[in-house]
Design a protein around this motif. Structure first.
Motif, mmCIF file in Angstrom:
data_model
loop_
_atom_site.group_PDB
_atom_site.id
_atom_site.type_symbol
_atom_site.label_atom_id
_atom_site.label_comp_id
_atom_site.label_asym_id
_atom_site.label_seq_id
_atom_site.Cartn_x
_atom_site.Cartn_y
_atom_site.Cartn_z
ATOM 1 N N ASN A 116 0.634 -1.081 0.364
ATOM 2 C CA ASN A 116 -0.161 -0.182 -0.252
ATOM 3 C C ASN A 116 1.434 0.650 -0.225
ATOM 4 O O ASN A 116 -0.052 2.325 0.713
ATOM 5 N N LEU A 117 2.198 1.281 -0.534
ATOM 6 C CA LEU A 117 2.670 2.212 -1.321
ATOM 7 C C LEU A 117 2.024 3.031 -1.651
ATOM 8 O O LEU A 117 1.700 2.976 -2.539
ATOM 9 N N TYR A 133 -10.233 -1.245 -0.359
ATOM 10 C CA TYR A 133 -9.190 -0.122 0.113
ATOM 11 C C TYR A 133 -9.164 1.110 -0.840
ATOM 12 O O TYR A 133 -9.066 2.524 -0.032
ATOM 13 N N ALA A 134 -10.949 1.061 -1.418
ATOM 14 C CA ALA A 134 -11.230 2.764 -1.640
ATOM 15 C C ALA A 134 -11.727 3.441 -0.608
ATOM 16 O O ALA A 134 -11.555 4.656 -1.063
ATOM 17 N N TYR A 135 -12.500 3.104 0.085
ATOM 18 C CA TYR A 135 -12.831 4.125 1.806
ATOM 19 C C TYR A 135 -10.999 5.101 3.366
ATOM 20 O O TYR A 135 -11.413 5.274 3.192
ATOM 21 N N SER A 136 -10.372 4.064 2.732
ATOM 22 C CA SER A 136 -9.083 4.114 2.834
ATOM 23 C C SER A 136 -8.159 5.208 1.915
ATOM 24 O O SER A 136 -7.021 5.546 2.122
ATOM 25 N N GLY A 137 -8.331 5.477 0.905
ATOM 26 C CA GLY A 137 -7.836 6.817 -0.124
ATOM 27 C C GLY A 137 -7.403 6.339 -0.881
ATOM 28 O O GLY A 137 -6.363 6.500 -1.773
ATOM 29 N N ALA A 138 -6.774 4.434 -1.695
ATOM 30 C CA ALA A 138 -6.277 4.111 -2.159
ATOM 31 C C ALA A 138 -6.705 4.649 -3.383
ATOM 32 O O ALA A 138 -6.680 3.536 -4.299
ATOM 33 N N TRP A 139 -6.690 4.961 -4.052
ATOM 34 C CA TRP A 139 -7.627 5.451 -5.375
ATOM 35 C C TRP A 139 -6.334 4.792 -6.295
ATOM 36 O O TRP A 139 -7.083 4.602 -7.706
ATOM 37 N N TRP A 140 -5.361 4.989 -6.511
ATOM 38 C CA TRP A 140 -4.354 3.556 -7.494
ATOM 39 C C TRP A 140 -4.618 2.372 -7.406
ATOM 40 O O TRP A 140 -3.882 1.704 -8.562
ATOM 41 N N LEU A 141 -5.224 2.067 -6.759
ATOM 42 C CA LEU A 141 -5.966 0.389 -6.862
ATOM 43 C C LEU A 141 -7.125 0.721 -7.540
ATOM 44 O O LEU A 141 -7.714 -0.494 -7.935
ATOM 45 N N ILE A 142 -7.802 1.744 -7.823
ATOM 46 C CA ILE A 142 -9.091 1.119 -7.990
ATOM 47 C C ILE A 142 -8.601 2.078 -9.852
ATOM 48 O O ILE A 142 -9.458 1.577 -10.795
ATOM 49 N N VAL A 143 -8.667 3.300 -9.791
ATOM 50 C CA VAL A 143 -8.553 4.189 -10.549
ATOM 51 C C VAL A 143 -8.219 3.845 -12.031
ATOM 52 O O VAL A 143 -8.379 3.715 -13.503
ATOM 53 N N PRO A 144 -6.872 2.646 -12.081
ATOM 54 C CA PRO A 144 -6.122 3.101 -13.337
ATOM 55 C C PRO A 144 -6.750 1.634 -13.851
ATOM 56 O O PRO A 144 -6.898 1.670 -14.947
ATOM 57 N N ALA A 145 -7.165 0.172 -13.042
ATOM 58 C CA ALA A 145 -7.829 -0.758 -13.864
ATOM 59 C C ALA A 145 -9.185 -0.522 -14.266
ATOM 60 O O ALA A 145 -9.843 -0.869 -15.550
#
Length: 296
Positions: free
Chosen positions: A65-66, A255-267
């Motif tokens: 989660n970096l 992890y959407a609610y923890s602000g990890a947008w990079w795990l959702i937006v690119p894919a």
């Protein structure tokens, strides 16, 4: 000797010149843009890992989660330490391979089935099309989920299942074309001089449905990629360490609610891009093979 009357105007329909057809395709800017995007995605997925090498097999929980840009990870890492950019490349390989292979398989099966049903007609056509109607009544996503629950999800398994549930629509399209083509003068001429049904189907019916097949194949590829994403989002896709864009999206939602947008937006963005691009290419191919546009 009795002479066989040959119908007049027995020549096959004139095909548009390649230059004219290509100009009609390039005249559709969205189709050209879709073709460019698909080419770039193939380069990204298959050539990218050769340039940007990452370990997509072994986990590294110390680097989980970096955020993007941290420790040489342009798009950050996921919950087990996989580099997200490298993960997108690996996931793209799975999504594109399954989508392309399943689309081709569905088109081949559907073309053969529809050509035979439309050309032969009668009771055989009725029986064959009732099989198609029954298959269409069963949701493809449901069959894919059942197959994933019974067998261990893998790329070959998903290709076969998607191909076997996606050929129904191409079959109906090709059947309609075949019913029209079998009354054309050049087919009647072949039958009048003793040509076999097989020759009529292989040499005249199928080649003259190539436009319909190519257009539908692009839509089949887009639908297959979406179905893979659906199944993976529900947690029944290919198994780790393999992945696809749908599986990445499913993990990222956690992890959407923890602000990890990079795990959702690119894919999610890549799924939208590839599906829209194949649909745009299909629109361009439809213009390219449009009969009414031959004289433009």
């Amino acid at each position: 000797m009795t002479q066989v009357a040959v119908p007049t105007g027995a020549e096959p329909p004139v095909r548009p010149r390649r230059g004219q057809a290509w100009r009609r395709f390039t005249g559709n800017r969205l189709a050209v843009a879709g073709l460019v995007v698909v080419a770039l995605l193939f380069l990204f997925s298959f050539v990218g890992p050769l340039v940007y090498q990452t370990d997509q097999v072994h986990t590294d929980l110390a680097s989980a989660n970096l955020r993007p840009g941290t420790d040489g990870h342009p798009l950050g890492t996921d919950d087990v330490g996989y580099d997200v950019l490298g993960r997108l490349m690996v996931g793209g390989q799975t999504s594109l391979i399954i989508g392309m292979a399943a689309g081709v398989l569905a088109t081949v099966i559907g073309t053969a089935w529809g050509a035979v049903a439309g050309y032969v007609g009668g009771r055989m056509d009725a029986v064959m099309m009732r099989v198609v109607d029954a298959g269409i009544a069963i949701p493809a996503l449901f069959l894919l989920l059942v197959a994933s629950a019974i067998y261990t999800p893998s790329v070959p398994m998903m290709i076969v299942v998607l191909g076997l549930v996606s050929w129904l629509v191409p079959a109906r399209l090709v059947r309609a074309e075949a019913m029209s083509l079998k009354t054309r003068d050049y087919v009647l001429t072949l039958r009048a001089i003793g040509g076999s049904h097989r020759r009529a189907i292989v040499r005249h019916i199928v080649p003259n449905t190539v436009g319909t097949m190519m257009v539908n194949a692009t839509f089949q590829v887009a639908d297959a990629i979406l179905l893979v994403a659906y199944v993976s989002f529900l947690g029944m896709g290919v198994q780790q360490p393999a992945t696809d864009w749908g599986a990445m999206l499913s993990k990222g939602v956690t992890y959407a609610y923890s602000g990890a947008w990079w795990l959702i937006v690119p894919a999610g963005l890549l799924i939208v891009l590839v599906v829209a691009s194949f649909n745009f290419i299909g629109d361009g191919l439809r213009d390219m093979f449009e009969v009414r546009g031959k004289n433009r």
